[in-house]
Design a protein around this motif. Sequence first.
Motif, mmCIF file in Angstrom:
data_model
loop_
_atom_site.group_PDB
_atom_site.id
_atom_site.type_symbol
_atom_site.label_atom_id
_atom_site.label_comp_id
_atom_site.label_asym_id
_atom_site.label_seq_id
_atom_site.Cartn_x
_atom_site.Cartn_y
_atom_site.Cartn_z
ATOM 1 N N ARG A 353 0.792 -1.237 0.000
ATOM 2 C CA ARG A 353 0.000 0.000 0.000
ATOM 3 C C ARG A 353 0.822 1.283 0.000
ATOM 4 N NH1 ARG A 353 -4.540 -2.166 4.338
ATOM 5 N NH2 ARG A 353 -5.337 -3.846 2.988
ATOM 6 N N PRO A 354 1.963 1.352 0.696
ATOM 7 C CA PRO A 354 2.718 2.619 0.654
ATOM 8 C C PRO A 354 3.305 2.951 -0.713
ATOM 9 C CG PRO A 354 3.337 1.297 2.565
ATOM 10 C CD PRO A 354 2.542 0.406 1.665
ATOM 11 N N ASP A 355 3.576 1.922 -1.520
ATOM 12 C CA ASP A 355 4.236 2.161 -2.807
ATOM 13 C C ASP A 355 3.686 1.210 -3.868
ATOM 14 O OD1 ASP A 355 6.017 3.205 -4.655
ATOM 15 O OD2 ASP A 355 7.600 1.763 -4.131
ATOM 16 N N PRO A 356 2.398 1.362 -4.224
ATOM 17 C CA PRO A 356 1.825 0.471 -5.241
ATOM 18 C C PRO A 356 2.351 0.840 -6.624
ATOM 19 C CG PRO A 356 0.262 2.183 -4.681
ATOM 20 C CD PRO A 356 1.431 2.366 -3.744
ATOM 21 N N PRO A 357 2.271 -0.077 -7.569
ATOM 22 C CA PRO A 357 2.682 0.268 -8.935
ATOM 23 C C PRO A 357 1.745 1.318 -9.516
ATOM 24 C CG PRO A 357 1.563 -1.850 -8.907
ATOM 25 C CD PRO A 357 1.757 -1.458 -7.472
ATOM 26 N N PRO A 358 2.260 2.198 -10.377
ATOM 27 C CA PRO A 358 1.379 3.179 -11.008
ATOM 28 C C PRO A 358 0.341 2.499 -11.887
ATOM 29 C CG PRO A 358 3.550 3.195 -12.045
ATOM 30 C CD PRO A 358 3.655 2.317 -10.827
ATOM 31 N N VAL A 359 -0.881 3.028 -11.854
ATOM 32 C CA VAL A 359 -1.972 2.522 -12.692
ATOM 33 C C VAL A 359 -2.265 3.610 -13.718
ATOM 34 C CG1 VAL A 359 -4.326 1.653 -12.762
ATOM 35 C CG2 VAL A 359 -2.872 1.162 -10.777
ATOM 36 N N LEU A 360 -1.923 3.353 -14.984
ATOM 37 C CA LEU A 360 -1.923 4.373 -16.022
ATOM 38 C C LEU A 360 -2.939 4.060 -17.110
ATOM 39 C CD1 LEU A 360 1.963 4.603 -16.471
ATOM 40 C CD2 LEU A 360 0.533 5.982 -14.951
ATOM 41 N N PRO A 361 -3.567 5.096 -17.660
ATOM 42 C CA PRO A 361 -4.454 4.850 -18.808
ATOM 43 C C PRO A 361 -3.640 4.460 -20.034
ATOM 44 C CG PRO A 361 -4.211 7.213 -18.436
ATOM 45 C CD PRO A 361 -3.528 6.528 -17.285
ATOM 46 N N ALA A 362 -4.122 3.482 -20.775
ATOM 47 C CA ALA A 362 -3.429 3.049 -21.990
ATOM 48 C C ALA A 362 -3.345 4.194 -22.984
ATOM 49 C CB ALA A 362 -4.154 1.858 -22.601
ATOM 50 N N ALA A 363 -2.217 4.278 -23.673
ATOM 51 C CA ALA A 363 -2.001 5.367 -24.624
ATOM 52 C C ALA A 363 -2.624 5.095 -25.986
ATOM 53 C CB ALA A 363 -0.502 5.617 -24.793
ATOM 54 N N LEU A 364 -2.801 3.825 -26.336
ATOM 55 C CA LEU A 364 -3.217 3.470 -27.696
ATOM 56 C C LEU A 364 -4.722 3.323 -27.852
ATOM 57 C CD1 LEU A 364 -0.357 0.925 -28.409
ATOM 58 C CD2 LEU A 364 -0.526 3.288 -29.199
ATOM 59 N N GLY A 365 -5.461 3.412 -26.761
ATOM 60 C CA GLY A 365 -6.914 3.401 -26.833
ATOM 61 C C GLY A 365 -7.442 2.156 -27.518
ATOM 62 N N ARG A 366 -8.478 2.343 -28.315
ATOM 63 C CA ARG A 366 -9.112 1.205 -28.993
ATOM 64 C C ARG A 366 -8.272 0.656 -30.141
ATOM 65 N NH1 ARG A 366 -15.140 0.399 -30.114
ATOM 66 N NH2 ARG A 366 -14.533 -1.659 -29.332
ATOM 67 N N ASP A 367 -7.154 1.328 -30.432
ATOM 68 C CA ASP A 367 -6.260 0.827 -31.471
ATOM 69 C C ASP A 367 -5.198 -0.112 -30.919
ATOM 70 O OD1 ASP A 367 -7.559 2.265 -33.468
ATOM 71 O OD2 ASP A 367 -6.283 4.025 -33.201
ATOM 72 N N GLY A 368 -5.217 -0.360 -29.600
ATOM 73 C CA GLY A 368 -4.165 -1.162 -29.000
ATOM 74 C C GLY A 368 -4.033 -2.542 -29.609
ATOM 75 N N ALA A 369 -5.151 -3.241 -29.799
ATOM 76 C CA ALA A 369 -5.080 -4.593 -30.352
ATOM 77 C C ALA A 369 -4.556 -4.585 -31.783
ATOM 78 C CB ALA A 369 -6.455 -5.255 -30.298
ATOM 79 N N LEU A 370 -4.931 -3.574 -32.558
ATOM 80 C CA LEU A 370 -4.448 -3.470 -33.934
ATOM 81 C C LEU A 370 -2.931 -3.242 -33.947
ATOM 82 C CD1 LEU A 370 -5.853 -3.595 -36.702
ATOM 83 C CD2 LEU A 370 -5.910 -1.107 -36.690
#
Length: 405
Positions: A353-370
Amino acid sequence: MATPGDRSRSVRAADLRWRGALAVLGEMRREPGVTRAAVARRLGLSTGSATEITSRLRDLALLAETPAATASRGRPTSVLTPHPDGPVVIAVDLRQEDWRCAVAALDGRPAVAEAGTHRSRDPEQVIGTVAGAVGRLRDRYGGRVRAISVAIAATVRHGGVAQSSVLGWDAVDLAALAGDPGTPLLIGNDATLAGLAEARQGVAAGAATVLHVTVEVGVGGTLVVDGRPLHGATGAGGEFGHLPFGDPGLRCPCGARGCWDLAVDGRAIARHLGDPPPRDPRTYAEQALARTDPAARAAVGRAASALGGGVAGLINALDPAVVTLGGLAGSLRDAAGPQFAAALTDGLMRFRRPDPPPVLPAALGRDGALHGAAVIGLDHLLTEEGLTAWAALHLETPPSISKIN
């Protein structure tokens, strides 16, 4: 007469030359628009070596060079870009409601060429429609097509589709998408490939261990370690949505009970609102996220809480350096931040809890799988064997290895 030692030294030298060529192409792929000078600096190449390697790659139609705009008075350099007549891969994204076909050159940027929505969920009809689009692209690009890679909303096992609960499919054969049996057909789960793309070229680029969680229709994702997703024994790893994080009284379309899938997507929100199961859970969820009435806010909050708690469980189990949220996962967190954060914190082991990994929004959006589909296609091409095959096709006679570095 050459001795065995001479031949061994020759093979080692050839391997090193191949590594130089692949390393240069890898830098062009990692950073589209990179300059030759920057590549030489990163790889520790002399100016002469960099010039020689890029010249050979130009001769093989693998890269092109254009003068770099520079504000300094230093030695002129050039920008490395894919050759206009170079190899490409066809990337397909086959989703619950629609599909897209794109073409990616060696910089890994997929350009959508054809797209459509499913008129039917019948697998023969869907696959036939997409195969037609792929065939038209093959006709356009000819021998430049070196692989066809498919991201599909399905469980992928042993390189094929084992089941797609969102499409209502059991095992199906996608071989028709290849057309020519000599063209490699590479198949991956869409969430896995989206996570791979985020780890290679998205918000988590450079992180050694990346946990990607995405919400579309259900939950998917992957753990990417050193740029490679962990597939499991048969390739079906990463089915996070079928962890028993949900209501054990609910039967999932996959056949299991209590799946996390049913606690976080549009089906969960509809259930909380007393609505019937939506035919298109993603669109339903998007509409609910846009509502401001208390009932919708409460339903979205419950789904966000279920998402946060599940992400905490995955962090505890997998120990990632970075977590990325794709699809609707980021929107759920944005819409109900306090609920997501509280469930995430409550679910983490105390030491985390004091130092969890950052939780970030994906940069590629709906194009990630492509993008991920393009990644696996280029991974297949950018090998010694892949470049040898391209050189043999491009040149009238296959060159010796010393001429394709």
